[in-house]
Design a protein around this motif. Structure first.
Motif, PDB file in Angstrom:
ATOM      1  N   SER A 198       0.639   3.617   1.958  1.00 55.32           N
ATOM      2  CA  SER A 198       0.791   4.151   3.323  1.00 55.32           C
ATOM      3  C   SER A 198       2.276   4.271   3.658  1.00 55.32           C
ATOM      4  O   SER A 198       2.668   5.049   4.535  1.00 55.32           O
ATOM      5  CB  SER A 198       0.128   3.227   4.346  1.00 55.32           C
ATOM      6  OG  SER A 198      -1.216   3.016   4.037  1.00 55.32           O
ATOM      7  N   ARG A 211       0.298  -7.047  -4.540  1.00 55.68           N
ATOM      8  CA  ARG A 211      -0.143  -8.053  -3.569  1.00 55.68           C
ATOM      9  C   ARG A 211      -0.206  -9.409  -4.253  1.00 55.68           C
ATOM     10  O   ARG A 211      -0.623  -9.493  -5.414  1.00 55.68           O
ATOM     11  CB  ARG A 211      -1.520  -7.692  -2.996  1.00 55.68           C
ATOM     12  CG  ARG A 211      -1.440  -6.469  -2.103  1.00 55.68           C
ATOM     13  CD  ARG A 211      -2.730  -6.156  -1.419  1.00 55.68           C
ATOM     14  NE  ARG A 211      -2.677  -4.780  -0.922  1.00 55.68           N
ATOM     15  CZ  ARG A 211      -3.656  -4.161  -0.304  1.00 55.68           C
ATOM     16  NH1 ARG A 211      -4.799  -4.790  -0.078  1.00 55.68           N
ATOM     17  NH2 ARG A 211      -3.510  -2.915   0.100  1.00 55.68           N
ATOM     18  N   HIS A 226       0.861  -1.191   0.000  1.00 56.53           N
ATOM     19  CA  HIS A 226       0.000   0.000   0.000  1.00 56.53           C
ATOM     20  C   HIS A 226       0.899   1.244   0.000  1.00 56.53           C
ATOM     21  O   HIS A 226       2.073   1.161   0.354  1.00 56.53           O
ATOM     22  CB  HIS A 226      -0.974   0.017   1.190  1.00 56.53           C
ATOM     23  CG  HIS A 226      -0.340  -0.166   2.542  1.00 56.53           C
ATOM     24  ND1 HIS A 226      -1.055  -0.196   3.697  1.00 56.53           N
ATOM     25  CD2 HIS A 226       0.961  -0.302   2.929  1.00 56.53           C
ATOM     26  CE1 HIS A 226      -0.239  -0.367   4.737  1.00 56.53           C
ATOM     27  NE2 HIS A 226       0.981  -0.434   4.292  1.00 56.53           N
ATOM     28  N   GLU A 237      -3.576   7.342  -1.574  1.00 60.11           N
ATOM     29  CA  GLU A 237      -3.864   7.442  -0.149  1.00 60.11           C
ATOM     30  C   GLU A 237      -3.689   8.892   0.268  1.00 60.11           C
ATOM     31  O   GLU A 237      -2.966   9.666  -0.373  1.00 60.11           O
ATOM     32  CB  GLU A 237      -2.917   6.535   0.648  1.00 60.11           C
ATOM     33  CG  GLU A 237      -3.143   5.077   0.326  1.00 60.11           C
ATOM     34  CD  GLU A 237      -2.867   4.144   1.499  1.00 60.11           C
ATOM     35  OE1 GLU A 237      -2.388   4.609   2.543  1.00 60.11           O
ATOM     36  OE2 GLU A 237      -3.148   2.944   1.347  1.00 60.11           O
ATOM     37  N   GLN A 275      -3.112   2.912  -6.105  1.00 59.76           N
ATOM     38  CA  GLN A 275      -3.828   3.527  -4.991  1.00 59.76           C
ATOM     39  C   GLN A 275      -3.594   5.025  -4.970  1.00 59.76           C
ATOM     40  O   GLN A 275      -2.595   5.508  -5.505  1.00 59.76           O
ATOM     41  CB  GLN A 275      -3.268   2.996  -3.659  1.00 59.76           C
ATOM     42  CG  GLN A 275      -3.679   1.599  -3.303  1.00 59.76           C
ATOM     43  CD  GLN A 275      -3.267   1.256  -1.875  1.00 59.76           C
ATOM     44  OE1 GLN A 275      -2.217   1.678  -1.412  1.00 59.76           O
ATOM     45  NE2 GLN A 275      -4.107   0.498  -1.189  1.00 59.76           N
TER      46      GLN A 275
HETATM   47  N1  PHE Z   1      -3.607   1.179   3.412  1.00 59.04           N
HETATM   48  C1  PHE Z   1      -4.947   0.618   3.388  1.00 59.04           C
HETATM   49  C2  PHE Z   1      -5.000  -0.462   2.302  1.00 59.04           C
HETATM   50  O1  PHE Z   1      -4.151  -0.468   1.422  1.00 59.04           O
HETATM   51  C3  PHE Z   1      -5.983   1.640   3.118  1.00 59.04           C
HETATM   52  C4  PHE Z   1      -6.099   2.644   4.215  1.00 59.04           C
HETATM   53  C5  PHE Z   1      -5.352   3.805   4.183  1.00 59.04           C
HETATM   54  C6  PHE Z   1      -6.950   2.417   5.268  1.00 59.04           C
HETATM   55  C7  PHE Z   1      -5.466   4.721   5.203  1.00 59.04           C
HETATM   56  C8  PHE Z   1      -7.069   3.331   6.278  1.00 59.04           C
HETATM   57  C9  PHE Z   1      -6.337   4.459   6.252  1.00 59.04           C
HETATM   58  O2  PHE Z   1      -5.843  -1.293   2.306  1.00 59.04           O
END
Ligand code: PHE
Length: 356
Positions: free
Chosen positions: A186, A210, A184, A226, A224
């Motif tokens: 993140s 993934r 992700h 984010e 994504q």
């Molecule tokens: N990182 C999570 C995912 O890839 C998504 C997410 C981001 C959820 C920020 C909550 C807060 O599934």
């Protein structure tokens, strides 16, 4: 001694001299003329070859006197012929009809924007209007930025939520590796928090990986965007407002949102957001499986452990985060049911987005 030609009464020296005076004056107006001249002077039976034949008959002691000018003559003729050939092809090229600069050009086949790029840019555009900027990070990451700093405990089963591709640094050693393809974006948020203090308001778009079986609904890589906002007094209500704003901008003013409780290690509380199904208008259809709602993103308040681990004082600051799949949004926006289409690069599919 003067060695005389049996066919004329000029000596060989005189004829070398005469021919070398002619060389500069040679001219050919066409390929045929040039060929005629070549035969006359440079062919096997041409004037120069004949001089060489006679040269063979000259007594040895005179050869030295005649050989050098004869060779020079041959070289001069060869050079002149090469020059004439060049002049002739330049003249032919110049005589060609010129390119018509007023002619309408042939139509160019232009490429089109990829639907995922269109959607990514639209998401960025919507959030940039309320102050978000874009941050970037590596696709090949380490455990620390993808999991540890985000409150995934070492053996925590939550790591299995995201089937990870690990990269073996030294395969022969068979050691567990902490290098992986990010699951992700993140991970970009952790990098931003480690490098700057609040207020932080960033979007992290990018490709993620993934280890999932490829099907109409899942792929081993996807995209994504984010988002992260950290400041003083950031609340869940702020998150809800921003997500509602986003849903209306992206899917239309009538769009409704619904937040369902969920779990992510890095947010507390956590939620998943649904939007009202814009195919059936909320009545229920096969796309929304009769519920009238479709899930589009995960979100929540950044877990205090995450803030502290990244060097941000969780007693002073709070924040929210959200993350969405670009394919998922594109799939809703363009009613594309099979997300494999986004990565197959079939121009028949891609060209349909030319006017978007
Ligand atoms: N990182 C999570 C995912 O890839 C998504 C997410 C981001 C959820 C920020 C909550 C807060 O599934």
């Amino acid at each position: 001694m003067n060695f005389r030609n049996y066919r004329c009464d000029m000596t060989i020296q005189e004829r070398i001299e005469a021919l070398s005076q002619q060389v500069e004056g040679l001219k050919a107006g066409s390929a045929e003329e040039l060929e005629k001249l070549r035969i006359q002077y440079l062919s096997k039976k041409g004037e120069i070859a004949r001089l060489y034949d006679e040269f063979k008959l000259i007594p040895k002691d005179e050869k030295a006197v005649i050989g050098a000018p004869l060779n020079k003559l041959k070289q001069a003729y060869e050079a002149r012929f090469a020059e004439m050939k060049e002049l002739l092809s330049a003249a032919i090229a110049a005589a060609q009809p010129k390119e018509d600069l007023t002619r309408t050009p042939d139509p160019l086949t232009l490429g089109t924007r990829h639907p995922l790029s269109l959607v990514r840019e639209e998401i960025i555009d919507i959030f940039s209007r309320i102050g978000f900027t874009v941050a970037d990070g590596p696709e090949i990451e380490d455990d620390k930025h993808v999991f540890s700093l985000l409150n995934f405990a070492p053996e925590h089963p939550a790591r299995d939520m995201q089937d990870t591709f690990f990269i073996e640094k030294e395969p022969e050693e068979q050691k567990p590796t902490d290098i992986l393809l990010r699951t992700h974006t993140s991970s970009v948020q952790t990098r931003v928090m480690l490098s700057q203090q609040p207020p932080i308001r960033v979007l992290c778009p990018g490709r993620v990986y993934r280890n999932e079986a490829i099907s109409a609904r899942a792929h081993c890589f996807f995209h994504q965007v984010e988002g992260l906002y950290v400041d003083k007094n950031v609340s869940f209500a702020d998150l809800r407002e921003v997500l509602l704003y986003f849903a209306k901008e992206m899917f239309g003013a009538e769009t409704k949102i619904r937040l369902r409780p969920s779990y992510f290690p890095f947010t507390e509380p956590s939620a998943e957001m649904d939007i009202s199904c814009d195919i059936c208008g909320g009545k229920g259809c096969s796309f929304c499986k009769g519920t009238g709602w479709v899930e589009i993103l995960g979100c929540g308040m950044v877990h205090p452990n995450v803030l502290d681990a990244c060097g941000i004082d969780s007693k002073v600051y709070t924040g929210y985060a959200f993350g969405m799949g670009v394919e998922r949004i594109a799939n809703l926006k363009y009613k594309v049911k099979d997300l494999r289409l986004f990565s197959e690069n079939d121009v028949r599919f891609l060209n349909q987005f030319a006017s978007c």
